[in-house]
Design a protein around this motif. Structure first.
Motif, mmCIF file in Angstrom:
data_model
loop_
_atom_site.group_PDB
_atom_site.id
_atom_site.type_symbol
_atom_site.label_atom_id
_atom_site.label_comp_id
_atom_site.label_asym_id
_atom_site.label_seq_id
_atom_site.Cartn_x
_atom_site.Cartn_y
_atom_site.Cartn_z
ATOM 1 N N THR B 387 -1.846 -3.166 1.650
ATOM 2 C CA THR B 387 -2.807 -3.695 0.674
ATOM 3 C C THR B 387 -3.339 -5.069 1.101
ATOM 4 O OG1 THR B 387 -0.988 -4.583 -0.626
ATOM 5 C CG2 THR B 387 -1.821 -2.469 -1.304
ATOM 6 N N THR B 390 -5.763 -5.064 4.620
ATOM 7 C CA THR B 390 -7.118 -4.548 4.493
ATOM 8 C C THR B 390 -8.016 -5.502 3.701
ATOM 9 O OG1 THR B 390 -6.249 -3.230 2.658
ATOM 10 C CG2 THR B 390 -6.585 -2.100 4.736
ATOM 11 N N ASN B 391 -7.445 -6.593 3.212
ATOM 12 C CA ASN B 391 -8.244 -7.514 2.398
ATOM 13 C C ASN B 391 -8.329 -8.935 2.932
ATOM 14 O OD1 ASN B 391 -9.185 -6.057 -0.070
ATOM 15 N ND2 ASN B 391 -7.018 -5.545 -0.159
#
Lengths: 115, 429
Positions: B387, B390-391
């Motif tokens: 999580t 990817t950010n």
């Protein structure tokens, strides 16, 4: 070498944690510094370490000074009380180690040359 | 308590260890020249390919197999590999697990981001730092090898079109020098954030540096646009060559230590937290064997998920192989992989996409969490890793190649105090 005193303190911190956590209730440290080298003498009273463990400790501490590992990781020494991986770091920060068991006590002398 | 094991193996000289490592760039060079010659008959010569790689801004994700062609990309990796091996020999370095990890990381990232030109100012910056502090260059060479993660800054400033040509060269070189100069004290300091539970510590440091630089550039209205240039098709020659090299490592391990198969379980007892140097704890035989096993497992995993072995995936696989000499083994790596796959299922990721595959492989940067706190903590860490990774690329604009190292550092720094909060009392027996 930079942060020389702090690095010696980190070595002591790491070994204090290890002996008090794993082995004994009573430890003496003596630190002698000179322009050429620093000597750390440790007495771990009434040690419970077996001869085999002491032999392994001697081997680990006499691995070899590795300046590149010291430069990168020295701030990790003494940081954690959960595991013993930092003993490898201590071995990278010292030149020689004498490890002996006499009369039930563990005597260790670490020598760190100034480079 | 875990100390060094008594190791009964064939004594390898430093040159023999370097030769074992040199097999990788040597084969890459031979393959690159032959493949490049074949590509040359179809239109793009090796020199044109190398030139395209050098002139690319190289920000994430720029696959050199596409930019310069397969031949030129492998030659670029081989040249960088030989250059670093030369430095290790020149400075008479003891070939320990960390240096093996650094060598394979640099070799791998030469397929996406590092080229023979953009890494040089960073090495020079490291040299200037060593001169300034009056310490030997050998003390900092290891950090400098890893710090080439920020090489895209040099390429972006030089070839990104933000300055006039000519002046941009000067600015690019100065940026590289500055990075090489500051990265050693920064990386040494940053490791305390995650206590050594993130193996790609320079990735975390480079993420912070990249964030500062990208923010500064954005203040001047200079935006770094993300790119996504990746090869979409598998090349059987590359897969075959990798498999052969990993089998070669397994063979080198068995030859160095004939009892490797019997003693392999010894490596699994280590939690993997920095510093876990397998070369000194279990010897070179078991270490090489572990590297080969992890390499083959990674390759098989990529193929099973339907992924493509392109530049970024090559970097991920070779980095896993390198760090299998310094903390990673199957027992502490699988929970992270399982966690990323679980999170991928939950959030409906495409398992065959390069972004997912490299997140999966690089998630093992926090394998020590599983090693120290068990598989459940490892699975949760893997899920968190996907999580985050990817950010966070947007924060540093893709100029930190070790984006997963940045994410891993954040996950470890976030999880460790929470795990500690759930522990009761002291751990003294």
């Amino acid at each position: 070498m930079r942060h020389e005193i702090k690095k010696i303190c980190r070595i002591v911190d790491e070994l204090t944690t290890m002996f008090l956590k794993d082995d004994t209730d009573e430890v003496d440290f003596k630190i002698i510094t000179s322009p050429e080298k620093a000597i750390i003498r440790i007495v771990d009273y009434h040690t419970n370490y077996s001869d085999q463990m002491i032999d392994q400790l001697r081997t680990t501490l006499n691995n070899q000074r590795q300046s590149e590992i010291e430069e990168y990781y020295w701030q990790l020494a003494g940081e954690n009380d959960d595991d013993d991986e930092e003993l490898t770091l201590i071995s990278a920060m010292i030149d020689t180690a004498t490890v002996e068991k006499r009369e039930g006590n563990l005597y260790i002398e670490l020598v760190r040359m100034n480079r | 308590m875990v100390f060094s094991n008594r190791i009964d193996e064939k004594d390898l000289h430093k040159e023999q260890k370097l030769l074992i490592l040199a097999a990788f760039p040597a084969l890459f060079l031979i393959f690159g020249i032959f493949y490049g010659l074949v590509e040359g008959t179809k239109g793009r010569t090796i020199l044109e390919g190398l030139s395209a790689i050098i002139l690319s801004p190289t920000t994430l994700i720029t696959d050199f197999l596409v930019i310069g062609g397969i031949g030129a990309a492998f030659i670029n990796s081989a040249l960088i590999g030989f250059y670093n091996l030369y430095l290790l020999k020149h400075f008479k370095m003891r070939i320990n697990g960390l240096l093996i990890a650094a060598f394979f990381t640099v070799l791998g990232f030469a397929f996406f981001g590092k080229n023979v030109i953009n890494i040089l100012p960073i090495y020079l910056g490291g040299y200037l730092y060593a001169r300034y502090q009056k310490i030997p260059m050998k003390n900092v060479i290891l950090v400098i090898m890893f710090s080439t993660a920020l090489a895209p800054i040099v390429s972006f400033i030089t070839f990104g079109g933000i300055f006039q040509e000519g002046f941009s060269y000067l600015m690019g070189i100065l940026a590289g020098l500055a990075i090489g100069f500051i990265i050693v004290p920064l990386s040494s300091h940053m490791i305390r954030f995650h206590d050594g539970y993130n193996l790609y510590n320079i990735g975390f440091t480079a993420g912070i540096v990249g964030t500062v630089i990208t923010s500064a550039l954005r203040s001047f209205k200079i935006d770094i646009a993300p790119v996504n240039i990746i090869s979409e098709s598998n090349n059987p020659w590359i897969i075959g060559m990798l498999a052969c090299l990993f089998i070669y490592l397994i063979g080198a391990g068995l030859r160095t230590n004939p009892t490797t198969l019997k003693d392999y379980k010894k490596i699994l007892q280590y939690r993997g937290r920095t510093i876990t140097d397998f070369t000194s704890l279990v010897g070179y035989g078991i270490t090489f064997f572990n590297m080969g096993v992890m390499g083959l497992s990674s390759l098989l995993l990529v193929l099973l998920l339907g992924g493509v072995v392109n530049g970024p995936v090559l970097a991920a696989i070779l980095t896993v192989v390198g760090f299998s000499a310094f903390g990673k083994h199957p027992k502490n790596a699988w929970p992270l992989v399982a966690g990323v796959i679980l999170a991928g299922l939950f959030f409906s990721y495409d398992f065959s996409s390069t972004t997912f595959i490299i997140s999966l492989l690089f998630s093992t940067t926090i394998a020590p969490i599983a090693g120290a706190y068990g598989p459940i903590a490892g699975v949760i860490a893997g899920m968190l890793h996907l999580t985050l990774v990817t950010n966070i690329g947007i924060i540093h604009g893709g100029i930190n190649l070790y984006n997963n190292g940045f994410a891993g550092g954040l996950v470890a720094g976030f999880m460790l105090p929470i795990i500690d909060a759930f522990k009761r009392g002291d751990s003294r027996p």
